[in-house]
Design a protein around this motif. Structure first.
Motif, short mmCIF file in Angstrom:
data_model
loop_
_atom_site.label_atom_id
_atom_site.label_comp_id
_atom_site.label_asym_id
_atom_site.label_seq_id
_atom_site.Cartn_x
_atom_site.Cartn_y
_atom_site.Cartn_z
N ASN A 92 0.89 -0.80 -0.38
CA ASN A 92 -0.18 -0.03 -0.48
C ASN A 92 0.73 1.58 -0.46
O ASN A 92 0.64 2.25 0.11
CB ASN A 92 -0.64 -0.01 0.78
CG ASN A 92 -2.11 -1.78 1.48
OD1 ASN A 92 -2.06 -1.60 0.07
ND2 ASN A 92 -2.49 -1.34 2.41
N LYS A 93 1.69 1.16 -0.48
CA LYS A 93 3.04 2.21 -1.33
C LYS A 93 2.63 3.02 -1.60
O LYS A 93 2.42 2.46 -2.89
CB LYS A 93 4.73 2.29 -0.73
CG LYS A 93 5.14 2.85 -1.14
CD LYS A 93 6.63 2.77 -0.45
CE LYS A 93 7.65 3.38 -0.79
NZ LYS A 93 9.04 2.84 -0.66
N CYS A 94 2.67 4.29 -1.78
CA CYS A 94 2.37 5.35 -2.92
C CYS A 94 3.36 5.26 -3.55
O CYS A 94 4.60 5.84 -3.91
CB CYS A 94 2.00 6.93 -2.68
SG CYS A 94 2.25 7.79 -4.15
N ALA A 95 3.14 4.97 -5.35
CA ALA A 95 4.14 4.75 -5.90
C ALA A 95 4.64 6.22 -6.50
O ALA A 95 5.50 6.41 -7.48
CB ALA A 95 3.66 4.47 -7.46
N GLU B 7 -8.88 -0.90 -5.83
CA GLU B 7 -8.23 -1.34 -4.34
C GLU B 7 -7.78 -2.66 -4.89
O GLU B 7 -7.15 -3.08 -4.21
CB GLU B 7 -9.28 -2.27 -3.13
CG GLU B 7 -9.58 -0.90 -2.73
CD GLU B 7 -11.18 -0.65 -1.70
OE1 GLU B 7 -10.46 -1.80 -0.75
OE2 GLU B 7 -11.51 0.33 -1.41
N ARG B 8 -8.34 -3.38 -6.37
CA ARG B 8 -7.10 -4.17 -7.07
C ARG B 8 -6.10 -4.04 -7.79
O ARG B 8 -5.52 -4.67 -7.77
CB ARG B 8 -9.05 -5.15 -7.62
CG ARG B 8 -10.08 -5.90 -6.74
CD ARG B 8 -10.38 -6.91 -7.54
NE ARG B 8 -10.71 -6.56 -8.81
CZ ARG B 8 -12.35 -6.27 -8.37
NH1 ARG B 8 -12.65 -6.30 -6.83
NH2 ARG B 8 -12.68 -5.65 -9.71
N MET B 9 -5.73 -2.57 -8.18
CA MET B 9 -5.31 -2.05 -8.94
C MET B 9 -3.98 -2.30 -7.90
O MET B 9 -3.92 -1.85 -6.90
CB MET B 9 -5.76 -0.26 -9.73
CG MET B 9 -6.13 -0.89 -10.15
SD MET B 9 -6.56 0.88 -11.47
CE MET B 9 -7.83 0.40 -12.59
N THR B 10 -2.64 -2.21 -8.55
CA THR B 10 -1.31 -1.99 -8.01
C THR B 10 -0.89 -0.59 -7.54
O THR B 10 -1.85 0.29 -8.65
CB THR B 10 -0.30 -2.22 -8.88
OG1 THR B 10 0.10 -2.31 -9.98
CG2 THR B 10 0.03 -4.38 -9.08
N PRO B 11 0.09 0.19 -6.64
CA PRO B 11 0.57 1.55 -7.21
C PRO B 11 0.76 2.46 -8.35
O PRO B 11 0.23 2.99 -8.22
CB PRO B 11 1.64 1.55 -5.48
CG PRO B 11 1.11 0.11 -5.07
CD PRO B 11 0.33 -1.05 -6.06
N ASP B 12 1.46 0.99 -9.32
CA ASP B 12 2.06 1.64 -10.24
C ASP B 12 0.80 1.43 -11.18
O ASP B 12 0.88 3.32 -11.95
CB ASP B 12 2.56 0.86 -10.74
CG ASP B 12 4.25 0.72 -10.34
OD1 ASP B 12 4.70 1.80 -9.44
OD2 ASP B 12 4.90 -0.15 -10.37
N GLU C 207 -7.48 0.86 1.08
CA GLU C 207 -9.09 1.92 0.60
C GLU C 207 -8.62 3.09 0.68
O GLU C 207 -8.28 4.07 0.51
CB GLU C 207 -9.68 1.56 1.27
CG GLU C 207 -9.76 1.74 2.72
CD GLU C 207 -10.63 0.73 3.93
OE1 GLU C 207 -12.21 1.60 4.28
OE2 GLU C 207 -10.92 -0.35 3.73
N HIS C 208 -7.03 3.52 2.04
CA HIS C 208 -6.24 4.57 2.02
C HIS C 208 -5.43 4.94 1.50
O HIS C 208 -5.40 6.37 0.86
CB HIS C 208 -5.63 4.44 3.22
CG HIS C 208 -6.68 4.10 4.54
ND1 HIS C 208 -5.63 3.59 5.89
CD2 HIS C 208 -7.66 4.22 4.47
CE1 HIS C 208 -7.36 2.70 6.57
NE2 HIS C 208 -8.50 4.18 6.49
N LEU C 209 -4.48 4.37 1.29
CA LEU C 209 -4.09 4.53 -0.39
C LEU C 209 -4.53 5.28 -1.88
O LEU C 209 -4.21 5.98 -2.40
CB LEU C 209 -3.11 3.17 -1.56
CG LEU C 209 -2.49 3.47 -2.26
CD1 LEU C 209 -1.57 4.84 -2.18
CD2 LEU C 209 -1.56 1.93 -2.99
N VAL C 210 -5.82 4.73 -2.21
CA VAL C 210 -6.68 4.92 -2.75
C VAL C 210 -7.45 6.64 -3.49
O VAL C 210 -7.12 6.89 -3.40
CB VAL C 210 -8.30 3.96 -2.94
CG1 VAL C 210 -8.98 4.66 -3.82
CG2 VAL C 210 -7.63 2.57 -3.91
N GLU C 211 -7.34 6.80 -1.56
CA GLU C 211 -8.13 7.88 -0.89
C GLU C 211 -7.22 8.80 -1.53
O GLU C 211 -7.34 10.13 -1.44
CB GLU C 211 -8.53 7.69 0.33
CG GLU C 211 -9.51 9.65 0.63
CD GLU C 211 -10.16 9.70 -0.04
OE1 GLU C 211 -10.75 11.43 0.14
OE2 GLU C 211 -11.12 9.06 -0.85
#
Length: 354
Positions: free
Chosen positions: A13-16, A329-334, A26-30
């Motif tokens: 869940n690390k931002c790319a 949420e199923r997507m990778t950070p990239d 979900e927090h990364l998506v937001e």
């Protein structure tokens, strides 16, 4: 509790872009929904971290708490003006010579010659599509704090003066601010009225195109570059569409924070490598500085071309729509970064057709 699994989840869940980590996807998506990361953000040449502004990038490289590896490499072969990383020190020396701008002395010569009116404004396309504008203000009102435009300069992208004039304000001047402007009462006595100056400049900028028909791409109207353009145009009592303005005071990569601008004096010192506004200030000098900054932001950044680069483009309105939450949420950070778009217009787009 399995700390190993928690660490693995956090890593996923690390931002790319900014490398911020989140406990839940979900927090990364937001975060991606609200951060507007894109290929147009300033990026560290070592670790590829995206920064919101060049000031943030500078802090990342050489600030109070820089990233150690990035700081080490930057000190060895990094340019302290454009913040890029070169292959070796020899390349750095050659690059820095080309990166370091030189002040133009024409402004000083014109000031010493006490230039009155120079007018080469013509409604045609032979005078270039990009112009820079700067004004100098005197004071009006009982305490002299009301800004009145008393001098204006307009140059093209080759730093040639298109228009220069002293301006006779509509109300009496109570403070000439001579130490800063160099303007004396006799300079304004027979100067061109403000209304005439505004009309000439607006006609030149619109270039024969009705102002209500001006659009961001195409057409005959010109791009207007400056620093604090809203204030200058207000003092000139004229309007011009924001989509055709390139303001170094409001361009996110050049700002101090998201709501605080850097001064033109600082930007010129930091990103062009020379000093301005020492002693009596010259509008031509300011025009040259803003034009140099614009051209550097436009031409020195090589960003991946995107068909629809702005978050406000209709084609991107559903990129992070709430009804796509499960899919996101199923997507990778990239993959999330690939669909993320900028919330500001990058000036490199002025040299692209999209």
């Amino acid at each position: 509790m399995d700390y190993r699994n928690e660490s693995s989840d956090t890593l996923r869940n690390k931002c790319a872009a900014c490398y911020r980590q989140f406990n839940k996807k979900e927090h990364l998506v937001e975060h991606m929904r609200t951060s507007y990361h894109s290929v147009h953000e300033p990026m560290c040449g070592v670790c590829k971290k995206h920064c919101r502004s060049f000031e943030s990038l500078r802090e990342h490289l050489i600030g109070p708490l820089p990233k150690a590896e990035c700081e080490r490499i930057f000190k060895e072969r990094g340019c302290d003006i454009c913040l890029s990383i070169l292959g070796n020190r020899t390349s750095l020396r050659a690059h820095r010579e080309s990166c370091l701008s030189r002040p133009n002395n024409n402004g000083l010569l014109y000031r010493m010659a006490n230039l009155g009116i120079q007018d080469e404004l013509r409604i045609d396309n032979s005078r270039g599509r990009v112009v820079a504008l700067a004004c100098k203000m005197v004071g009006g009102g009982s305490d002299g704090s009301l800004d009145l435009c008393a001098r204006v300069c307009l140059i093209d992208e080759h730093e040639r003066i298109l228009f220069h004039s002293y301006i006779k304000p509509n109300i009496p001047v109570t403070n000439y601010r001579y130490e800063m402007t160099g303007i004396r009462p006799e300079y304004l006595r027979d100067a061109m009225p403000l209304k005439n100056v505004s009309r000439k400049i607006q006609e030149f900028l619109c270039n024969g195109e009705p102002i209500w028909q001006i659009r961001s791409k195409g057409g005959r109207s010109r791009i207007l570059v400056g620093h604090g353009l809203d204030h200058d145009l207000k003092c000139l009592e004229m309007d011009y569409p924001a989509i055709k303005m390139r303001d170094t005071a409001k361009y996110p990569p050049l700002m101090k924070t998201s709501k605080l601008s850097n001064s033109l004096k600082y930007l010129t010192r930091a990103y062009l490598g020379y000093d301005i506004q020492s002693g009596v200030q010259d509008p031509y000098e300011d025009c040259v500085a803003t034009m140099k900054l614009y051209m550097r932001m436009k031409l020195s950044q090589f960003h991946k071309k995107e068909n629809y680069p702005l978050a406000t483009d209709p084609q991107n309105k559903n990129n992070f729509a709430s009804w796509r939450q499960n899919e996101l949420e199923r997507m990778t950070p990239d993959q999330l970064l690939d669909i993320s778009r900028s919330d500001y217009y990058c000036w490199c787009l002025d040299s692209q057709d999209y």
